[in-house]
Enzyme design. Sequence first.
Site, PDB file in Angstrom:
ATOM      1  N   LYS B 112       0.870  -1.179   0.000  1.00  0.00           N
ATOM      2  CA  LYS B 112       0.000   0.000   0.000  1.00  0.00           C
ATOM      3  C   LYS B 112       0.905   1.227   0.000  1.00  0.00           C
ATOM      4  CE  LYS B 112      -2.988   2.786   2.867  1.00  0.00           C
ATOM      5  NZ  LYS B 112      -3.776   2.926   4.091  1.00  0.00           N
ATOM      6  N   GLY B 173      -8.242   8.942   9.556  1.00  0.00           N
ATOM      7  CA  GLY B 173      -8.513   8.976  10.994  1.00  0.00           C
ATOM      8  C   GLY B 173      -9.567   9.973  11.428  1.00  0.00           C
TER       9      GLY B 173
END
Lengths: 66, 272
Positions: B112, B173
């Site tokens: 990733k 987040g």
Amino acid sequence: MKILLNGAHHELAPGATIVDLMSGLEIAGHRVAVEVNGRVVPASEHEAHRLDESDRVELISAIGGG
Amino acid sequence: MSVAEEHMRQELSDPLTIAGRDYASRLLVGTGKYRDLDQTRRAVDASGAEIVTVAIRRTNIGQDPGEPNLLEVLPPERYTILPNTAGCFTAEEALRTARLARELLGGAALVKLEVIGDRNTLYPDMIATLEAAEVLVREGFEVMAYVSDDPLMARRAEEAGCVAVMPLAAPIGSGLGIQNRYNVREIVDSVKVPVLVDAGVGTASDAAIAMELGCDGVLMNTAIAQARDPVLMAAAMRHAVVAGRAAWLAGRMPRKRYASASSPETDLISSS
């Protein structure tokens, strides 16, 4: 001899290999990637790879992250 | 057929294919911010995820050698481990991290890629991301790229050879939900590789919305790890992704401006 291990000074017997280093840290056999002076050293070479004075060694693991 | 069996049946007949490999689950989960490794393991298990992300960091040399590590709790034999380049602010740092990750994971090519451009928003630096992607693809990596929600950038990432593009839906987040549904929708229409929303999901409905927009999957971490009950939220996310995927496949009804009665309007009891 002195090496720089994960950014900190570390004392090691002259001629020590990567496996010797890991044994001393009690992490021999652990899943750890090793980089010496910016280059990845494959696991198959840890036994033979002798470290030199002032080598910059990084021991790398997987931890929690997204 | 139980609900769980029904989910299983649907997941198996409609796999997510990334880099030529099929996955039954379209939910990918991160492993950060959990209380401990046991909670990590239970939440990942409840999520049904087969692909789990990990971060690559310096080994904690002082730690108790007997302490279990993440890859013992989530063995690569059972899970597809997706190492990330989180925390990298340059292409060079991301390349170094990806190469170490591949060594750590015995040559596994999946990575990733994220190259962060700003500490406050954690937005991707797309120029550096594309630079790094080209090098990694040349080196044989299978790159799943964290990208901005710009359809052109997603297309560039695809052209660079990425095996999946993963636009943010809101800052990492933040839990703000899908803030850019037209962009996400446009990206889905713009590229052929799988599109996964990565970042921004806060609760189950957000995951369902991402899937209803036609995304191929969703990657999340904080929404599960920081829930009051992470294991229960992991299960909720699993259901939401399955439900959203099914709704996308089913095709929603057209929106109408006026009411349309669901019950017949004839033969009413009060009719004279």
